[in-house]
Design a protein around this motif. Structure first.
Motif, PDB file in Angstrom:
ATOM      1  N   UNK A   1     -66.196  -3.264  20.387  1.00 23.25           N
ATOM      2  CA  UNK A   1     -64.933  -3.072  19.669  1.00 23.25           C
ATOM      3  C   UNK A   1     -65.090  -2.037  18.567  1.00 23.25           C
ATOM      4  N   UNK A   2     -66.185  -2.154  17.822  1.00 21.74           N
ATOM      5  CA  UNK A   2     -66.465  -1.194  16.754  1.00 21.74           C
ATOM      6  C   UNK A   2     -66.673   0.201  17.333  1.00 21.74           C
ATOM      7  N   UNK A   3     -67.409   0.269  18.452  1.00 23.26           N
ATOM      8  CA  UNK A   3     -67.654   1.562  19.088  1.00 23.26           C
ATOM      9  C   UNK A   3     -66.351   2.188  19.574  1.00 23.26           C
TER      10      UNK A   3
ATOM     11  N   UNK B   1     -56.485   1.599  32.280  1.00 21.62           N
ATOM     12  CA  UNK B   1     -57.397   0.962  31.320  1.00 21.62           C
ATOM     13  C   UNK B   1     -56.704   0.885  29.964  1.00 21.62           C
ATOM     14  N   UNK B   2     -56.332  -0.335  29.599  1.00 27.18           N
ATOM     15  CA  UNK B   2     -55.570  -0.538  28.376  1.00 27.18           C
ATOM     16  C   UNK B   2     -56.361  -0.115  27.140  1.00 27.18           C
ATOM     17  N   UNK B   3     -55.651   0.538  26.241  1.00 27.20           N
ATOM     18  CA  UNK B   3     -56.169   0.954  24.932  1.00 27.20           C
ATOM     19  C   UNK B   3     -57.253   2.022  25.016  1.00 27.20           C
ATOM     20  N   UNK B   4     -57.377   2.680  26.177  1.00 26.83           N
ATOM     21  CA  UNK B   4     -58.317   3.796  26.290  1.00 26.83           C
ATOM     22  C   UNK B   4     -57.546   5.099  26.482  1.00 26.83           C
ATOM     23  N   UNK B   5     -58.273   6.194  26.456  1.00 29.43           N
ATOM     24  CA  UNK B   5     -57.676   7.503  26.285  1.00 29.43           C
ATOM     25  C   UNK B   5     -58.029   8.436  27.439  1.00 29.43           C
ATOM     26  N   UNK B   6     -57.619   9.685  27.278  1.00 28.33           N
ATOM     27  CA  UNK B   6     -57.783  10.703  28.304  1.00 28.33           C
ATOM     28  C   UNK B   6     -59.260  10.903  28.663  1.00 28.33           C
ATOM     29  N   UNK B   7     -59.569  10.747  29.952  1.00 26.80           N
ATOM     30  CA  UNK B   7     -60.924  10.923  30.482  1.00 26.80           C
ATOM     31  C   UNK B   7     -61.951  10.177  29.625  1.00 26.80           C
ATOM     32  N   UNK B   8     -61.688   8.900  29.432  1.00 22.61           N
ATOM     33  CA  UNK B   8     -62.615   8.056  28.672  1.00 22.61           C
ATOM     34  C   UNK B   8     -63.964   7.915  29.365  1.00 22.61           C
TER      35      UNK B   8
ATOM     36  N   UNK C   1     -69.863   3.340  26.125  1.00 25.09           N
ATOM     37  CA  UNK C   1     -68.727   2.424  26.126  1.00 25.09           C
ATOM     38  C   UNK C   1     -68.753   1.628  27.429  1.00 25.09           C
ATOM     39  N   UNK C   2     -68.844   0.302  27.313  1.00 24.97           N
ATOM     40  CA  UNK C   2     -69.057  -0.525  28.509  1.00 24.97           C
ATOM     41  C   UNK C   2     -67.927  -0.376  29.523  1.00 24.97           C
ATOM     42  N   UNK C   3     -66.687  -0.248  29.075  1.00 26.01           N
ATOM     43  CA  UNK C   3     -65.574  -0.125  30.020  1.00 26.01           C
ATOM     44  C   UNK C   3     -65.608   1.223  30.738  1.00 26.01           C
TER      45      UNK C   3
END
Length: 297
Positions: free
Chosen positions: A4-6, A263-270, A277-279
């Motif tokens: 979460x912090x990352x 992918x909720x709450x993530x961004x462009x080309x995460x 980042x685990x997700x």
């Protein structure tokens, strides 16, 4: 808790340091130089092996991991057709090689404004045909790409189909840019990476007078019949979210197999944050599974 912090830290870094660089007021050569430095934070897995080769006179970065594979991935990097290179995308190609157990070939395709449409697409076609000439069975070639590279991957498959060339086994698209008219951009509460005015400017440089609705420029306006299975991954917090949703809807309507993952709450080309980042790492694992499931043994 650490993840979460990352996630929060990465979002803030993108918002404060990366997004301001993607600005039409900054000259393209300077953007290229600055973005090369930013991508140093996208780290490939330990054991990834990179080598520069030529395929039909197109410079290509080949990525390998572990034992040799007869399976290939043609990877097309993002950067709105004006910035980026295989070197900037070593993190993505390294993780994709590992999860897909294939060799990645990432062409250093020509960029606008020096080389507008169809230069990038011509280079992609050339490299794909070179892989066929090297003995790769088409079903054992996957095509993948992020952002503009995702749109280019789709345009490549459409052009191959239209020219009667054997199609790849699958398509994998990370946050694909498939509508350069920007007629239906999403409006997230927070967009950490992209600015509309930057992609508007880049689209103008790439099209150079060609209609933005040309299906090889904006594949959402083209025919998706007969294409190989498509995996689309996109973040919920990016202005290109609608591109992915519309693309998936149209593919289903035209009877092309497609899987859309938001992918909720993530961004462009995460996915550039895979390994950190685990997700993002999980998304790359899913992408690798998709590629392998559509190849022959």
């Amino acid at each position: 808790m650490l993840q979460t912090v990352l996630t929060t830290g990465l979002r803030q870094t993108l918002q404060r340091l990366v997004k301001p660089l993607l600005n039409p007021a900054i000259p393209v050569p300077l953007q290229r130089s600055l973005i090369r430095q930013v991508y140093r934070s996208s780290i490939p897995p330990l054991g990834s092996r990179f080598s520069k080769i030529q395929l039909a006179n197109v410079p290509v970065l080949r990525t390998r991991y572990g034992k040799e594979s007869r399976h290939a991935i043609l990877y097309l990097h993002g950067g709105a057709y004006v910035i980026g290179s295989p070197e900037t995308h070593k993190g993505i190609t390294g993780h994709l090689v590992k999860t897909a157990q294939s060799t990645v070939y990432a062409p250093d395709y020509r960029l606008a404004p020096e080389h507008p449409f169809p230069a990038a697409l011509d280079d992609a076609v050339t490299v794909y045909k070179a892989l066929l000439d090297r003995g790769h069975a088409p079903e054992n070639i996957a095509v993948a790409g992020d952002s503009a590279g995702g749109g280019l991957a789709l345009a490549l498959a459409m052009r191959l189909r239209d020219e009667g060339v054997a199609l790849p086994g699958s398509l994998t698209l990370f946050s694909p840019w498939v509508d350069l008219t920007h007629a239906a951009l999403y409006a997230p509460e927070s967009e950490p990476v992209l600015q509309r005015r930057w992609i508007e400017n880049a689209a103008g440089l790439y099209c150079a007078g060609e209609l933005r609705t040309h299906p090889y420029i904006s594949p959402i306006h083209g025919d998706l019949h007969g294409l190989p299975p498509i995996l689309i991954q996109v973040g919920s917090d990016e202005i290109l979210l609608n591109d992915s949703q519309r693309l998936a809807d149209k593919a289903r309507q035209q009877e092309t197999e497609v899987t859309l993952e938001v992918y909720n709450s993530l961004w462009h080309v995460f996915q550039v944050h895979a390994g950190q980042l685990s997700r993002a790492t999980e998304a790359m694992t899913t992408a690798g599974d998709h590629i392998r499931s559509n190849q022959t043994l």
